[in-house]
Write an enzyme that holds these catalytic residues in place. Structure first.
Site, short mmCIF file in Angstrom:
data_model
loop_
_atom_site.label_atom_id
_atom_site.label_comp_id
_atom_site.label_asym_id
_atom_site.label_seq_id
_atom_site.Cartn_x
_atom_site.Cartn_y
_atom_site.Cartn_z
N LYS A 11 -6.20 7.98 14.77
CA LYS A 11 -5.61 8.69 13.32
C LYS A 11 -6.27 8.09 11.99
O LYS A 11 -6.71 8.73 11.19
CB LYS A 11 -4.09 8.52 13.26
CG LYS A 11 -3.48 8.75 11.93
CD LYS A 11 -1.88 8.61 11.93
CE LYS A 11 -1.49 7.14 11.54
NZ LYS A 11 -1.72 6.70 10.35
N ASN A 12 -6.31 7.14 12.23
CA ASN A 12 -6.69 6.24 10.80
C ASN A 12 -8.20 6.38 10.45
O ASN A 12 -8.99 6.07 9.54
CB ASN A 12 -6.44 4.60 11.02
CG ASN A 12 -4.87 4.50 10.59
OD1 ASN A 12 -4.21 5.42 10.20
ND2 ASN A 12 -4.34 3.26 10.60
N ARG A 39 2.60 -1.20 -2.04
CA ARG A 39 1.14 -0.36 -1.71
C ARG A 39 0.53 0.38 -2.88
O ARG A 39 0.38 1.46 -2.97
CB ARG A 39 1.53 0.74 -0.43
CG ARG A 39 2.17 0.04 0.62
CD ARG A 39 2.22 1.13 1.93
NE ARG A 39 0.74 1.15 2.50
CZ ARG A 39 0.91 1.85 3.56
NH1 ARG A 39 1.73 2.38 4.00
NH2 ARG A 39 -0.18 2.01 4.38
N ASP A 77 -0.40 -3.31 12.23
CA ASP A 77 -0.06 -2.25 12.86
C ASP A 77 0.44 -2.38 14.46
O ASP A 77 0.94 -1.67 14.91
CB ASP A 77 -0.99 -0.95 12.64
CG ASP A 77 -0.95 -0.57 11.40
OD1 ASP A 77 -0.26 -0.82 10.47
OD2 ASP A 77 -2.01 0.20 11.10
N ARG A 126 4.14 11.21 13.43
CA ARG A 126 2.74 10.82 12.33
C ARG A 126 1.72 10.18 13.17
O ARG A 126 0.50 10.25 12.72
CB ARG A 126 3.07 9.91 11.34
CG ARG A 126 4.15 10.60 10.28
CD ARG A 126 4.35 9.71 9.08
NE ARG A 126 3.23 9.42 8.62
CZ ARG A 126 2.96 8.65 7.45
NH1 ARG A 126 3.95 7.80 7.27
NH2 ARG A 126 1.73 8.39 7.17
N CYS A 165 6.26 2.56 -0.07
CA CYS A 165 6.92 3.44 0.94
C CYS A 165 7.63 2.28 1.65
O CYS A 165 7.93 1.17 1.23
CB CYS A 165 5.61 3.71 1.89
SG CYS A 165 4.80 2.46 2.79
C1 UD1 Z 1 -4.38 1.20 6.32
C2 UD1 Z 1 -3.69 1.94 7.62
C3 UD1 Z 1 -2.53 1.17 7.83
C4 UD1 Z 1 -2.58 -0.47 8.03
C5 UD1 Z 1 -3.49 -0.92 6.89
C6 UD1 Z 1 -3.63 -2.51 7.06
C7 UD1 Z 1 -4.72 3.83 7.25
C8 UD1 Z 1 -4.54 5.45 7.07
N1 UD1 Z 1 -3.91 3.21 7.27
O1 UD1 Z 1 -3.72 1.31 5.24
O2 UD1 Z 1 -2.10 1.77 9.12
O3 UD1 Z 1 -1.36 -0.91 8.24
O4 UD1 Z 1 -4.35 -0.39 6.64
O5 UD1 Z 1 -4.33 -2.52 8.12
O6 UD1 Z 1 -5.86 3.60 7.69
N2 UD1 Z 1 -3.18 -3.20 -1.62
C9 UD1 Z 1 -3.10 -3.27 -2.99
N3 UD1 Z 1 -3.91 -2.73 -3.78
C10 UD1 Z 1 -4.65 -1.73 -3.27
C11 UD1 Z 1 -4.81 -1.44 -1.98
C12 UD1 Z 1 -3.77 -2.25 -1.07
O7 UD1 Z 1 -2.44 -4.33 -3.28
O8 UD1 Z 1 -5.37 -0.88 -4.17
C13 UD1 Z 1 -2.06 -3.87 -0.56
C14 UD1 Z 1 -1.35 -3.21 0.19
O9 UD1 Z 1 -0.21 -2.87 -0.70
C15 UD1 Z 1 -1.07 -3.79 1.12
C16 UD1 Z 1 -2.45 -4.73 1.57
O10 UD1 Z 1 -3.22 -4.59 0.22
O11 UD1 Z 1 -0.19 -4.99 1.03
C17 UD1 Z 1 -3.08 -3.83 2.54
O12 UD1 Z 1 -3.45 -2.66 2.45
P1 UD1 Z 1 -4.82 -1.61 2.88
O13 UD1 Z 1 -5.41 -2.30 3.51
O14 UD1 Z 1 -5.27 -0.89 1.65
O15 UD1 Z 1 -4.09 -0.51 3.91
P2 UD1 Z 1 -4.01 1.04 3.70
O16 UD1 Z 1 -5.55 1.27 3.48
O17 UD1 Z 1 -2.90 1.52 2.73
#
Ligand code: UD1
Length: 418
Positions: free
Chosen positions: A22-23, A122, A305, A397, A117
């Site tokens: 999915k990701n 996030r 995850d 999902r 969420c």
């Molecule tokens: C992706 C995955 C999710 C997984 C996560 C971490 C998808 C669709 N989802 O989510 O399943 O749990 O990676 O492996 O691929 N953060 C910030 N600022 C930002 C972006 C992120 O502070 O601009 C923080 C987030 O709040 C979180 C951490 O960084 O605490 C990791 O987030 P991120 O790696 O961005 O995860 P996602 O891409 O949202």
């Protein structure tokens, strides 16, 4: 609303096929916005999040044909819309991945702010900082973020944290920027490599995906692609853990065990027998497992995850262990529900201390988020008696054909609508 009823206590035994990731699929589908040519993705799982992405692409101006595990995207409207509305972003945070490609193509994009969420705040500040380094202006108003750039210029972007989504968004933007971009402290997940492979097939010039420093040389135009999405590593890990917790034996086909080395290491240390082949992995329970501590972190370390599923396993391994969550600040919503089944767990800041018990017993429990849901299903499979899992839309999902796959492995599981 649907719920899943499990009559637990049966060993999982047998062979199933792992679905596409999915990701990996979500950013790959977003990449279709970078071209007017036809894009075809195979091994796409049939999941609610894919449905949301398809709806978003259609809203923006693409024609999308869905066949079983295949998505074909072609141009539809003359002009692409530059907006991702609240209704779609609220359903799925990964909707923000349309920012990069729309900014690159249209010079303007407006996306509803995703907000927090269940598992944490996030924010998307790392994405936005990256766009602004490339010359974009950012404005926040009315719950939307607007990003504008007459021309995106290549830049050196150093992430404060290796965010998966930010790495993908910046890749999607920089492939059409003017000149070279370097992303430092980039995420290294297999899904990043898969996206870069697709973009390179489209004509992009990306090197270093899968490493901390990624080089992108912007090009003027990109073509279509045909691509088979990589297997889902989180689904793979979930079924291995389900086999371990039920003292069973499973073989998972069409997967890639090299994506889950950190998990395999822990399963082997715990005492599970693992056999790996080029496109399969098997797990067999042969003796009582030993407790193992884990600490979640970015790839290639133990993935957040799989944290909840690991907790369900350790809850039934006699002895003491702990889990430390370092990626999300509030990812322990499954703790209370596992306790309802009889698990002995204590939250201490970013750690959960686990005292393995001999048995869990079935009860009604409620899913708070996707992976918490997987943990509750795993616990229900091992618990004695009947477990009713509510709010299973979270599971839809991310787990394709969940009950069918579990039934194929011998579980007594059924879904009912109420
Ligand atoms: C992706 C995955 C999710 C997984 C996560 C971490 C998808 C669709 N989802 O989510 O399943 O749990 O990676 O492996 O691929 N953060 C910030 N600022 C930002 C972006 C992120 O502070 O601009 C923080 C987030 O709040 C979180 C951490 O960084 O605490 C990791 O987030 P991120 O790696 O961005 O995860 P996602 O891409 O949202």
């Amino acid at each position: 609303m649907d719920k899943i009823i499990i009559h637990g206590g049966r060993k999982l035994n047998g062979t199933i096929r792992i679905s596409g990731s999915k990701n990996a699929a979500l950013p790959i589908l977003a990449a279709s916005l970078l071209t007017d040519e036809v894009c075809e993705a195979d091994n796409v799982p049939d999941l609610a999040d894919i449905g949301t992405t398809v709806a978003l692409l259609e809203f923006i101006g693409k024609k999308v044909e869905r066949r079983p595990n295949k998505v074909i995207i072609s141009p539809d409207k003359q002009r692409l819309s530059d907006t991702a509305p609240y209704d779609l972003v609220r359903k799925m945070r990964a909707s923000v991945l349309v920012m990069g490609p729309l900014l690159a193509r249209l010079g303007h994009v407006k996306v509803s702010l995703p907000g927090g969420c269940a598992i944490g705040a996030r924010p998307i500040d790392i994405h936005l900082d990256g766009f602004s380094k490339m010359g974009a202006e950012i404005e926040l108003s009315g719950g939307y973020v607007e990003v504008k750039a007459k021309e995106l210029s290549g830049a050196r972007i150093v992430f404060r944290y290796p965010s998966v989504g930010a790495t993908e968004n910046l890749l999607l933007a920089s492939v059409l920027a003017k000149g070279p971009t370097i992303i430092e402290n980039a995420a290294r997940e297999p899904e990043i490599i898969d996206l870069a492979d697709v973009l390179n097939k489209m004509g992009a010039k990306i090197t270093g995906a899968g490493q901390s420093t990624i080089h992108i040389h912007g090009v003027d135009k990109l073509g279509g692609f045909k691509h088979e999405v990589i297997p889902d590593r989180i689904e793979t890990a979930t079924y291995l853990i389900a086999a371990a917790v039920t003292k069973g034996s499973v073989k998972l086909l069409h997967t890639n065990s090299s994506f889950i080395k950190a998990i395999v290491r822990k399963l082997v240390s715990a005492g599970l027998k693992i056999t790996e082949g080029p496109d399969y992995i098997s797990a067999k329970w042969t003796k009582n497992l030993k407790p193992q501590n884990i600490r979640t972190a970015v790839y290639p370390d133990f993935p957040t995850d799989v944290q909840a599923q690991w907790m369900a396993l350790m809850a039934l391994v006699p002895g003491s262990s702990y889990i430390e969550e370092t990626v999300f600040e509030n990812r322990f919503l499954h703790v209370g529900e596992l306790q309802r089944l009889g698990a002995d767990l204590r939250i201490r800041g970013s750690r959960v201390i686990i005292n393995g018990v001999k048995r869990l017993s079935g009860a009604p429990i409620m899913v708070s988020d996707l992976r918490a849901g997987a943990a509750l299903i795993i616990a229900g499979l091992a618990a004695g008696g009947k477990t009713e899992v509510l709010r299973v839309y979270h599971l839809d999902r991310g787990y394709e054909k969940l009950e069918q796959k579990l039934r194929k492995l011998g579980a007594r599981v059924r879904r009912i609508s109420y």
